[in-house]
Design an enzyme around this catalytic site. Structure first.
Site, PDB file in Angstrom:
ATOM      1  N   PHE A 128      -1.795  -1.417   6.720  1.00  0.00           N
ATOM      2  CA  PHE A 128      -2.717  -2.616   6.955  1.00  0.00           C
ATOM      3  C   PHE A 128      -4.159  -2.505   6.468  1.00  0.00           C
ATOM      4  O   PHE A 128      -4.822  -1.328   6.745  1.00  0.00           O
ATOM      5  CB  PHE A 128      -2.595  -3.111   8.403  1.00  0.00           C
ATOM      6  N   ASP A 207      -0.177   3.521  13.664  1.00  0.00           N
ATOM      7  CA  ASP A 207      -0.656   2.287  14.200  1.00  0.00           C
ATOM      8  C   ASP A 207       0.626   1.492  14.687  1.00  0.00           C
ATOM      9  O   ASP A 207       1.551   1.324  13.639  1.00  0.00           O
ATOM     10  CB  ASP A 207      -1.316   1.552  12.851  1.00  0.00           C
ATOM     11  N   TYR A 232      -0.977  -8.744  20.612  1.00  0.00           N
ATOM     12  CA  TYR A 232      -0.826  -9.985  20.484  1.00  0.00           C
ATOM     13  C   TYR A 232       0.423 -10.430  19.555  1.00  0.00           C
ATOM     14  O   TYR A 232       0.809 -11.684  19.437  1.00  0.00           O
ATOM     15  CB  TYR A 232      -1.980 -10.872  19.917  1.00  0.00           C
ATOM     16  N   LYS A 233       1.040  -9.314  19.104  1.00  0.00           N
ATOM     17  CA  LYS A 233       2.292  -9.563  18.329  1.00  0.00           C
ATOM     18  C   LYS A 233       3.585  -9.815  19.114  1.00  0.00           C
ATOM     19  O   LYS A 233       3.654 -10.767  20.132  1.00  0.00           O
ATOM     20  CB  LYS A 233       2.376  -8.821  16.997  1.00  0.00           C
ATOM     21  N   ARG A 386       7.181 -13.952   5.459  1.00  0.00           N
ATOM     22  CA  ARG A 386       7.648 -12.979   6.507  1.00  0.00           C
ATOM     23  C   ARG A 386       8.424 -13.672   7.538  1.00  0.00           C
ATOM     24  O   ARG A 386       7.822 -14.718   8.046  1.00  0.00           O
ATOM     25  CB  ARG A 386       6.550 -12.391   7.099  1.00  0.00           C
TER      26      ARG A 386
HETATM   27  C1  LIG Z   1      -0.735  -2.954  11.500  1.00  0.00           C
HETATM   28  C2  LIG Z   1      -1.740  -3.713  12.010  1.00  0.00           C
HETATM   29  N1  LIG Z   1      -3.019  -3.095  12.339  1.00  0.00           N
HETATM   30  C3  LIG Z   1      -4.135  -3.682  12.592  1.00  0.00           C
HETATM   31  C4  LIG Z   1      -4.046  -5.200  12.823  1.00  0.00           C
HETATM   32  C5  LIG Z   1      -5.357  -5.521  13.179  1.00  0.00           C
HETATM   33  O1  LIG Z   1      -6.029  -5.356  14.232  1.00  0.00           O
HETATM   34  P1  LIG Z   1      -7.143  -5.922  15.014  1.00  0.00           P
HETATM   35  O2  LIG Z   1      -7.519  -7.005  14.513  1.00  0.00           O
HETATM   36  O3  LIG Z   1      -6.789  -5.695  16.507  1.00  0.00           O
HETATM   37  O4  LIG Z   1      -8.386  -4.988  14.619  1.00  0.00           O
HETATM   38  C6  LIG Z   1      -3.137  -5.767  12.355  1.00  0.00           C
HETATM   39  C7  LIG Z   1      -3.293  -7.318  12.374  1.00  0.00           C
HETATM   40  O5  LIG Z   1      -2.212  -7.964  12.164  1.00  0.00           O
HETATM   41  C8  LIG Z   1      -1.910  -5.146  11.818  1.00  0.00           C
HETATM   42  O6  LIG Z   1      -1.041  -5.812  11.684  1.00  0.00           O
END
Ligand SMILES: Cc1ncc(COP(=O)(O)O)c(C=O)c1O
Length: 426
Positions: A128, A207, A232-233, A386
């Site tokens: 990401f 992650d 939150y997912k 998606r």
């Molecule tokens: C794999 C991944 N890592 C990190 C994040 C972003 O995380 P945060 O906004 O909590 O820093 C996302 C957001 O969709 C994500 O999909």
């Protein structure tokens, strides 16, 4: 299978689904909207609504600051412990705090601090963007003494595991990867990669944002050292819900957080002017936790724990396979390409389909009145639609109806004329 047979199959799979009643635990305002974006923002559990009323009216409204001692400090630990169950970790190994980005920053700095002299940091282009930005930022912060290597994927779908492994050597300070890739849904074998890196003396941070709540995770059994992720997912914790950080118990003592805040101190209410961090994972705390958001997560975690990650994964795989069958039969003839691994064992819980009109198609699905049911997937550039499957609230018939709508949009070119201007949140 014919389209009719595929529909019958959905009805039959729903009938036999042992998790079907979990849908009733979520707020569903409009049955005509098919929500396939639980991989971005989960639905609101009914129990969360009730909990929030209680927290607002009683804990904050009536009990005011006394609630820190009566409820809130304990709740931080309780919710972290519930997360630990879902992640297959010990309860003193998981900390609910901040955002995924910030937790990654804290862990990367703490780990690099222990890896003096090693200069390579490895990630891949499936990761990401924020993860990569954090790594770039730390390299810059530390005076550009490190080199960030972004290993290329195959067709933006799979990693090249051999190339990744070859790049890990004795000069590697850190590997940071997403367990499930946000675009393609590819799922790494986290245990295997960690074991391999460990044999070279290299730590790995995973992650888990796209895997927690969608695939069983066994951090302890897999001997994972470090992880971060969001709630939150698939965990349905709510917009901007706090993230988490995991550090294996044995490693906690030797790490120093780069951000020294009073909630990481051993006695914050003594108000000493020199920082004396706790030795436990709480050393990664920084400031006052967002109690309203923390409170919203707990009922959602309870639902996941009650349903059980093994049962959730069984349904997710069945739904993912069913969706793949629908895509192959109904969508490939209309210019779609599959943007996810073909083997269900290599996928998390979403499927990407690629189409050159992907953005316009997504907009029609979400907004147009020319289709009988709206569908909410999401769009990831340049051409990925998606389709997120949240087994706790998605039914098989929803997948059938969603694909029917996608087919209708493309067959009738309903996307023509839809703005190509990209919204802020896609
Ligand atoms: C794999 C991944 N890592 C990190 C994040 C972003 O995380 P945060 O906004 O909590 O820093 C996302 C957001 O969709 C994500 O999909």
């Amino acid at each position: 299978m014919t389209t009719d047979e595929l529909r019958n199959k959905a009805v039959e799979l729903d009938r036999k689904d042992p998790l079907k009643d979990y849908r009733n635990k979520f707020v569903i305002v409009d049955e005509n909207i098919i929500y396939l974006d639980g991989n971005s923002l989960g639905r609101l559990p009914l129990a969360t609504k009730q909990k929030m009323r209680d927290v607002i009216d009683n804990e904050w409204g009536s009990n005011l600051i006394n609630s820190w001692n009566d409820h809130w400090l304990k709740r931080m630990q309780k919710v972290s412990a519930k997360l630990a169950i879902i992640l297959g970790a010990k309860e003193n190994e998981v900390l609910l705090a901040d955002s995924t980005s910030l937790n990654l920053f804290k862990l990367v700095c703490a780990i690099l601090n222990k890896q003096a002299g090693k200069t390579k940091i490895i990630t891949d282009d499936l990761n990401f963007p924020t993860d990569v930005y954090i790594l770039e930022g730390v390299v810059s912060l530390l005076g550009n003494k490190h080199r960030l290597i972004i290993v290329d994927s195959i067709n933006n779908t799979y990693p090249d595991v051999n190339v990744l492994k070859e790049s890990i050597d004795e000069n590697t300070a850190l590997v940071a990867l997403s367990h499930v890739a946000f675009k393609s849904g590819y799922k790494y074998n986290a245990q295997e990669i960690t074991e391999y890196a460990c044999s070279k003396g290299v730590p790995v941070i995973w992650d888990l944002s796209h895997s927690a709540g969608s695939v069983p995770i066994h951090l302890k059994d897999w001997q994972i050292d470090y992880a971060v992720g969001c709630t939150y997912k698939y965990l349905n914790g709510g917009p901007g819900a706090p993230a988490y950080l995991y550090v294996r118990e044995e490693l906690q003592k030797e790490l120093t957080s780069p951000v020294w805040g009073w909630f990481g101190d051993s006695s914050p209410f003594e108000f000493r002017l020199n920082f004396n961090p706790v030795e436990t994972i709480e050393k990664f705390n920084v400031g006052t936790p967002p109690i309203l958001s923390v409170s919203a997560i707990e009922p959602a975690l309870d639902i996941t724990i009650e349903a059980g990650m093994e049962a959730i994964r069984i349904k997710s795989e069945l739904q993912s396979e069913y969706l793949m069958e629908l895509i192959k039969t109904e969508l490939l003839p209309f210019g779609f390409k599959i943007g996810s691994p073909v083997d269900v064992a290599e996928r998390g819980s979403h499927l990407s389909v690629r189409h050159e009109e992907g953005y316009g198609i997504t907009q029609v699905l979400i907004r147009s009145k020319k289709i009988s049911k709206n569908v909410i997937p999401d769009f990831r550039t340049p051409n990925n639609i998606r389709l997120g499957i949240s087994p706790l609230f998605n039914s098989f018939i929803e997948l059938y109806e969603a694909v029917k709508m996608i087919k209708r949009v493309v067959e009738n070119k309903l996307y023509a004329g839809y703005s190509s201007e990209i919204n802020s949140v896609t």
